[in-house]
Design an enzyme around this catalytic site. Sequence first.
Site, mmCIF file in Angstrom:
data_model
loop_
_atom_site.group_PDB
_atom_site.id
_atom_site.type_symbol
_atom_site.label_atom_id
_atom_site.label_comp_id
_atom_site.label_asym_id
_atom_site.label_seq_id
_atom_site.Cartn_x
_atom_site.Cartn_y
_atom_site.Cartn_z
ATOM 1 N N TRP A 3 -15.717 -18.473 9.092
ATOM 2 C CA TRP A 3 -17.097 -17.876 8.949
ATOM 3 C C TRP A 3 -17.178 -16.725 10.068
ATOM 4 O O TRP A 3 -17.989 -15.887 9.717
ATOM 5 C CB TRP A 3 -17.923 -19.095 9.713
ATOM 6 C CG TRP A 3 -17.699 -19.709 10.900
ATOM 7 C CD1 TRP A 3 -17.864 -19.234 12.111
ATOM 8 C CD2 TRP A 3 -16.930 -20.683 10.794
ATOM 9 N NE1 TRP A 3 -17.480 -20.038 13.211
ATOM 10 C CE2 TRP A 3 -16.609 -21.187 12.272
ATOM 11 C CE3 TRP A 3 -16.366 -21.622 9.918
ATOM 12 C CZ2 TRP A 3 -15.885 -22.140 12.755
ATOM 13 C CZ3 TRP A 3 -15.577 -22.720 10.349
ATOM 14 C CH2 TRP A 3 -15.691 -23.032 11.791
ATOM 15 N N HIS B 131 0.670 -1.105 -0.052
ATOM 16 C CA HIS B 131 -0.093 -0.071 -0.076
ATOM 17 C C HIS B 131 1.023 1.322 -0.124
ATOM 18 O O HIS B 131 0.390 2.381 0.541
ATOM 19 C CB HIS B 131 -0.934 -0.314 1.006
ATOM 20 C CG HIS B 131 -2.098 -1.039 0.993
ATOM 21 N ND1 HIS B 131 -1.512 -2.321 1.055
ATOM 22 C CD2 HIS B 131 -3.400 -0.977 0.797
ATOM 23 C CE1 HIS B 131 -3.044 -2.982 0.838
ATOM 24 N NE2 HIS B 131 -3.926 -2.146 0.554
#
Length: 344
Positions: free
Chosen positions: A226, A45
């Site tokens: 999850w 980044h």
Amino acid sequence: MTRIAFEQMKFTIEQALLKAGMAAEQAAICAQVHTESSCDGIYSHGLNRVARFVDYLQKGWVNADACAQQVKALSVMEIWDGQQGPGIINGLLAVDRAMALAKQHGIGLVAMRNSSHWMRGGTYGWRAAQQGMAAICWTNTEACMPAWGGKDARIGNNPFVMAVPGKPGPMVLDMAMSQYSYGKLEVTRLKGEQLPYAGGFDQQGNLTSDPGPIEASKRILPTGYWKGSGFAILLDAMAALLSAGNATPQIDKVGRGSCTGASQIFMVFDPEQLGGGDFTERMTQSIGDYVNSSEPAEGVSTVTWPGQRQRTTREENLRLGIPVDDNVWQQVQHLANNPAVNRN
């Protein structure tokens, strides 16, 4: 390994952004932040992101001339519209406004809608913590990760940042909701390396540590399976709710990608109005010492807290120069040396 001095990298990035049509002040700010990101070891980044940012400026997907506008003020909270402006400029404005509110009320929250990629999310956590403030920030993104149990991308990896100031140095967590960000996949692939742990699925549905097949399939693995999937969905919902802005489905509908039109949240707390500065220093020192005194696992030399390694990396890169991928460096140099782009 090629290493580039901080000021040389910053100057080159700044020239590339000026050629892409940014105003001098904004180009200087963005170049500083991109260089700091690479200096701290967040290469994906920092320098590596410049060419894509320039491309978006040239396409008009990021409005270099935009000026964020305040939409609503609610005591300790403000909503701003980023006007599709550069994410770094909007993000710095937002966290600074949140800090001003926190100094006044103990807590400040700024919700920024209609912004663009904020680049390294940790930038805003570090900025707050270095001024003695604690922060919680996050952004939503375009769909770039399957929800748990799915094959196609329907949720963002929605980077999340927490920062606490302290005596051993700021504790700063900067994480995506995917096990590895696409930036990390790219950096690892460019080095010809494998991920330390499985980071996603290949196109045949097999878990793999090879970054290339994961990039090709776009089936990155949610952090905690999850749990990361659910966290990403709720971060998206909360960012859109608080900013009255876009959620991932609306960002996808525009179809530009890379957080174009994103909703971002900046929450800041003033420790001086809570337990006080002395309490904060004692608390963070005790946590830091407790974590550092852990018995290292097999193959591990030291156990660190979030932000600790980045300080070490920063000091080394300031002393020796910032490591670069030669192809990426040449690409940014080319952008810096090209004739200015006419965006009119």
